[in-house]
Motif scaffolding. Structure first.
Motif, PDB file in Angstrom:
ATOM      1  N   GLN A 696      -2.069 -44.817   6.470  1.00 47.72           N
ATOM      2  CA  GLN A 696      -1.270 -43.733   7.027  1.00 47.72           C
ATOM      3  C   GLN A 696      -0.158 -43.383   6.048  1.00 47.72           C
ATOM      4  O   GLN A 696       0.201 -44.176   5.171  1.00 47.72           O
ATOM      5  CB  GLN A 696      -0.674 -44.114   8.373  1.00 47.72           C
ATOM      6  CG  GLN A 696       0.255 -45.312   8.323  1.00 47.72           C
ATOM      7  CD  GLN A 696       0.898 -45.593   9.670  1.00 47.72           C
ATOM      8  OE1 GLN A 696       1.056 -44.691  10.498  1.00 47.72           O
ATOM      9  NE2 GLN A 696       1.275 -46.842   9.899  1.00 47.72           N
ATOM     10  N   GLY A 697       0.346 -42.160   6.193  1.00 50.37           N
ATOM     11  CA  GLY A 697       1.410 -41.751   5.288  1.00 50.37           C
ATOM     12  C   GLY A 697       1.944 -40.391   5.636  1.00 50.37           C
ATOM     13  O   GLY A 697       1.501 -39.715   6.576  1.00 50.37           O
ATOM     14  N   VAL A 698       2.924 -39.960   4.849  1.00 47.72           N
ATOM     15  CA  VAL A 698       3.571 -38.658   5.016  1.00 47.72           C
ATOM     16  C   VAL A 698       3.688 -38.015   3.639  1.00 47.72           C
ATOM     17  O   VAL A 698       4.108 -38.662   2.670  1.00 47.72           O
ATOM     18  CB  VAL A 698       4.966 -38.793   5.654  1.00 47.72           C
ATOM     19  CG1 VAL A 698       5.684 -37.438   5.661  1.00 47.72           C
ATOM     20  CG2 VAL A 698       4.866 -39.348   7.064  1.00 47.72           C
ATOM     21  N   ASP A 699       3.296 -36.746   3.553  1.00 44.77           N
ATOM     22  CA  ASP A 699       3.483 -35.947   2.342  1.00 44.77           C
ATOM     23  C   ASP A 699       4.533 -34.882   2.620  1.00 44.77           C
ATOM     24  O   ASP A 699       4.459 -34.172   3.634  1.00 44.77           O
ATOM     25  CB  ASP A 699       2.185 -35.249   1.935  1.00 44.77           C
ATOM     26  CG  ASP A 699       1.169 -36.204   1.335  1.00 44.77           C
ATOM     27  OD1 ASP A 699       1.567 -37.091   0.568  1.00 44.77           O
ATOM     28  OD2 ASP A 699      -0.035 -36.053   1.649  1.00 44.77           O
ATOM     29  N   VAL A 700       5.511 -34.761   1.726  1.00 44.05           N
ATOM     30  CA  VAL A 700       6.520 -33.709   1.803  1.00 44.05           C
ATOM     31  C   VAL A 700       6.490 -32.940   0.483  1.00 44.05           C
ATOM     32  O   VAL A 700       6.589 -33.544  -0.593  1.00 44.05           O
ATOM     33  CB  VAL A 700       7.935 -34.281   2.039  1.00 44.05           C
ATOM     34  CG1 VAL A 700       8.956 -33.147   2.085  1.00 44.05           C
ATOM     35  CG2 VAL A 700       7.976 -35.091   3.316  1.00 44.05           C
ATOM     36  N   VAL A 701       6.336 -31.635   0.559  1.00 43.41           N
ATOM     37  CA  VAL A 701       6.317 -30.789  -0.635  1.00 43.41           C
ATOM     38  C   VAL A 701       7.279 -29.638  -0.404  1.00 43.41           C
ATOM     39  O   VAL A 701       7.210 -28.955   0.624  1.00 43.41           O
ATOM     40  CB  VAL A 701       4.907 -30.256  -0.928  1.00 43.41           C
ATOM     41  CG1 VAL A 701       4.938 -29.291  -2.108  1.00 43.41           C
ATOM     42  CG2 VAL A 701       3.943 -31.395  -1.209  1.00 43.41           C
ATOM     43  N   ALA A 702       8.192 -29.426  -1.358  1.00 45.04           N
ATOM     44  CA  ALA A 702       9.147 -28.324  -1.267  1.00 45.04           C
ATOM     45  C   ALA A 702       9.190 -27.597  -2.605  1.00 45.04           C
ATOM     46  O   ALA A 702       9.142 -28.225  -3.666  1.00 45.04           O
ATOM     47  CB  ALA A 702      10.543 -28.830  -0.902  1.00 45.04           C
TER      48      ALA A 702
END
Length: 860
Positions: A696-702
């Motif tokens: 499991q994980g989280v991706d954040v792109v800005a």
């Protein structure tokens, strides 16, 4: 003198550091907008082909997370390997340099979202890419036994953009898409081009790399294009090593011919690395097009291996861990009366029993006479990769198929790896042994035929409902070709305990050679329905049948909802699978590895081999996965932000088992069953479906664009948190491998980028953050420790002389951040590994340190 001490080197590093000081730095999956040769175009919309079978869509309107990396961004990284370029742009993508790792040094495996390389499907222009013939027998935990595609053959100069689908997609594309999909789109311009020369080396003064590359777009009649690219590269080996304590002791004791650096940890030498790519398109009518693309790539790779101690190496110098010397009787009737020689000090050559009974006795022989200082094999290979895709696509304009879009194609791909091992022996041949061998060759051949159909239907919804479907046929063949006879033959000294075959990598026997094939076909349907202007749903179903293990059916359900004009939420739920490769199911091999700190030979056997079955092996079955994602896309002004959570559960994962030591009872049982050569086996392993994982994980792109400092700026942030838990396993997998699966990769990874463009100067800077990870050396649990988090800095400055000519200088790891250094065992200062390394090789940014380069580009 090392180049890092040169005035030029210091000047370049000072200039880069001064220019980039104060910048917020690093890389993201959508780091810089597409750039012209002189100026940034901030308004380029990111359009993806992957992830949908309807019309290509903006990544902001996609119901699944997609990253797009433009070709210009890839070329700013300074590296010459596609794997390293992607690692700098996609935080959930990891790749290790594998300084001593058998065949994994030739084709490096990579990880997306913490899963092995063969859990990510690789496409070229939307078509399935064949996998490499190399299987990572020493893949370092996560990739142990993986057989993925060889991404490194793809030159950045040939790429228009890379699309990274961060979502399970087996229901859309078939096997291997558990972690996601990477689609490499080739350039398709019919005019213009680029020629580039790049030169660089590490701050330590080694690893000299030269790359010459070019791309040209040509018209193909008045209605088509032929876009051609090439890349030629060479790279010298590197060393981040110290002398092994045992080798230093031999030199101090007067043993001759001891290498000043007995074992080298570093990047291998790469020679004559050439890649040719072509992409051709031709409009046949207003509604149909012919296309063709493919490649030819070849390279030679050569790297170091483990040092063979002249007192202890089994099968060559001793068979009782260095208590006595292994001495051969060369007479036909064993009448040589060869002595038993105890090894009591650091130089057995001084022992009178050796001098009188071996050195001056023509009837007796020990390898200390031929190679007194021990030896270190060099392992290498020639890797050849070719592919060709031919197809036609368009739209039917009449009949019952009117308005149906079609795409019909055929693909063939071949990857060959011819292995070589140098500076070693076939000990069973005694003094007549060669020193260099060709142990054999692996080939991976794949054929694909695809028919894709799609059409939009008006069901009274906001827009047409797109219905797509198709058929696919796939054949995979893995071929083992035997080596030269000296690499596998059992010589006359076999009965006296001397090892058979080229030491370190025995050749493939004719009995191991063969051709192993498997066929499968698939039928799929994919529907995307816009129920309102703000709400889109998609459903994909895929049935696939294999002639080996049967059939599987998978689905994917995805949706996107525009909450406001600036905010939309998205999610998907899907099942997936990964079929065992034909190579994994049939390959056999002998590896040299460290087990509990001792160098041992281990046999990798097919899972249905009687020895493997005795120890729990069974016929391989496909992995099965369930995954879901949930995220949001927020756009306001020039700010673009995405946040996505993912959860991937994989059951019956395929990997290489733990190296299992055969007990005498095991050997007796197997001998009674008629299994040959049991006494010659120390350890065995085999591929198995033994464990389950949850990742499991989280991706954040800005991404943010602005006009500052008198120019155009793009700021990008990308962050990934990833965690893998092994939820079920047995002793076949083993606790240490579980620990490696869970802890070898950083849980936290982030990049921050600033791309700045002025009229005639551009600057690109990237700050890379790597969280804590498990440092492992020589694949041995006694050396493992938690390594500290680290930050590295990449930078490049380009000066545009005019519209055609530009010059760049840059550096990776500009501040020369060291990898985690090895600890010491105790207060005596003896290294905890005794194998000559300085750093833990699982470093996510490598062990070689800073690398700087210069390049010149001519654009036409």
């Amino acid at each position: 003198m090392k180049l890092k001490n040169n005035t030029l080197n210091q000047a370049i590093k000072f200039a880069l550091a001064t220019t980039t000081a104060g910048l917020f730095i690093s890389g993201s999956a959508i780091a810089a907008d597409e750039q012209s040769e002189v100026k940034v175009n901030k308004n380029v919309e990111k359009i993806a082909v992957v992830g949908t079978r309807s019309a290509p869509r903006s990544i902001g309107d996609s119901p699944v997370p997609i990253d797009i990396i433009g070709g210009e961004e890839l070329e700013k990284s300074g590296n010459t390997d596609m794997l390293e370029l992607l690692k700098g742009s996609v935080p959930s993508f990891n790749v290790h340099q594998n300084p001593i790792s058998d065949a994994a040094s030739l084709v490096r495996p990579a990880n997306l979202r913490g899963l092995p390389s063969d859990s990510t499907l690789v496409l070229l222009n939307g078509k399935r890419r064949h996998r490499a013939s190399v299987i990572a027998f020493l893949g370092g935990g996560i990739n142990d036994g993986a057989q993925g595609a060889d991404i490194s053959v793809i030159p950045s100069i040939a790429i228009k953009q890379v699309e990274v689908l961060r979502d399970g997609a087996a229901a859309q594309y078939g096997s291997d898409a558990i972690a996601g999909v990477m689609n490499f789109q080739l350039k398709d311009a019919s005019e213009g081009g680029k020629f580039e020369v790049r030169k660089g080396q590490y701050f330590e003064g080694d690893g000299d790399t030269t790359q010459i590359s070019g791309n040209v777009g040509l018209p193909f009649t008045d209605s088509g294009f032929a876009n051609l690219s090439f890349q030629y590269k060479t790279a010298d080996a590197t060393s981040r090593s110290v002398q092994r304590p045992d080798a230093a002791g031999f030199a101090a004791a007067g043993v001759p011919d001891v290498s000043s650096l007995a074992q080298v940890w570093g990047a291998p030498e790469v020679d004559d690395d050439i890649s040719l790519f072509g992409n051709v398109g031709l409009d046949l009518t207003n509604n149909s097009q012919f296309y063709m693309f493919g490649n030819y790539s070849e390279r030679d790779v050569r790297g170091g291996f483990y040092y063979r101690n002249p007192h202890t190496r089994s099968g060559v110098y001793s068979n009782d861990d260095g208590a006595t010397l292994l001495v051969a009787d060369l007479t036909d009737d064993m009448s040589g009366n060869c002595p038993t020689i105890s090894i009591t000090d650091g130089n057995v050559l001084d022992d009178p029993a050796y001098v009188n009974g071996v050195a001056n006795n023509p009837d007796c022989f020990a390898f200390n006479e031929m190679i007194p200082g021990g030896f270190t094999p060099n392992f290498g290979g020639n890797i050849t990769d070719t592919s060709l895709t031919i197809g036609t696509k368009g739209e039917f304009t009449d009949g019952f198929m009117k308005d149906v879009l079609y795409d019909l194609s055929g693909t063939v791909g071949l990857n060959e790896s011819r292995y070589f091992i140098y500076n070693t022996v076939n000990a069973s041949l005694g003094p007549d042994t060669p020193r260099d061998f060709s142990p054999g060759k692996y080939e991976q051949l794949e054929k694909n035929f695809n028919l894709d159909l799609s059409k939009g239907y008006d069901f009274g919804l906001a827009y047409d409902v797109n219905v797509a479907g198709g058929l696919e046929w796939h054949e995979e063949t893995f071929t083992v070709i035997s080596g030269d006879e000296a690499s596998y033959t059992a010589g006359p000294l076999t009965a006296q305990g001397f090892g058979i075959g080229s030491n370190g990598f025995p050749g493939f026997k004719p009995s191991q050679a063969g051709e192993f094939s498997r066929r499968n076909y698939a039928a799929f349907v994919d529907v995307e329905a816009p129920f309102t202007e703000d709400f889109l749903m998609g459903l994909a179903l895929r049935f696939e049948d294999y002639d080996s293990f049967g059939s599987t059916t998978n689905y994917k359900l995805m949706a996107q909802y525009h909450v406001t004009e600036d905010l939309n939420i998205r999610g998907s739920i899907s099942t997936g699978f990964r079929a065992p490769t034909v190579g994994q199911a049939n390959v056999s091999n002998v590896q040299t590895n460290l087990s509990d700190g001792v160098l041992r030979d281990s046999a990798l056997l097919p899972p249905t081999n009687p020895v493997a079955v005795q120890l729990g092996g069974t016929e391989l079955q496909p992995e099965e996965s369930q995954s879901y994602t949930f995220g949001a896309v927020y756009t306001i002004g020039d700010l673009f932000l995405t946040v996505d959570y993912y959860n991937i559960q994989v059951e019956d994962r395929i990997s290489q088992s733990e190296k299992i030591t055969l007990s005498q009872a095991d050997k007796d049982t197997l001998s009674a069953a008629g299994v040959p050569n049991v006494e010659g086996l120390a350890q065995v392993s085999f591929f198995t479906n033994d464990f389950d994982t949850t990742t499991q994980g989280v991706d954040v792109v800005a991404n943010y664009t602005a006009d500052i400092l008198g120019g155009s700026s793009t700021f990008s942030l990308a962050y990934n948190w990833n965690e893998t838990e092994v939820t079920k396993f047995s002793d076949i997998t083993g606790e240490f491998k579980v620990k490696r699966l869970e802890e070898d990769l950083p849980n936290h990874r982030a990049t921050l980028t600033w791309a700045q463009q002025w009229e005639s100067i551009s600057a690109f800077t990237r700050l890379n953050y790597y969280g804590e990870y498990q440092g492992v050396h020589v694949d041995y649990d006694a050396t493992a420790k938690t390594a500290d988090a680290s930050v590295t800095l990449d930078a490049e400055i380009t000066y545009f002389v005019n519209d055609s000519i530009s010059f760049s200088v840059g550096a990776q790891n500009l501040l020369d951040q060291d990898a985690e250094k090895l600890d010491f065992q105790d207060a005596t200062g003896i290294p905890n590994n005794n194998w000559g390394g300085k750093y833990y090789e699982t470093s996510p940014y490598g062990i070689n340190g800073g690398f700087y380069y210069a390049k010149a580009t001519y654009t036409f």
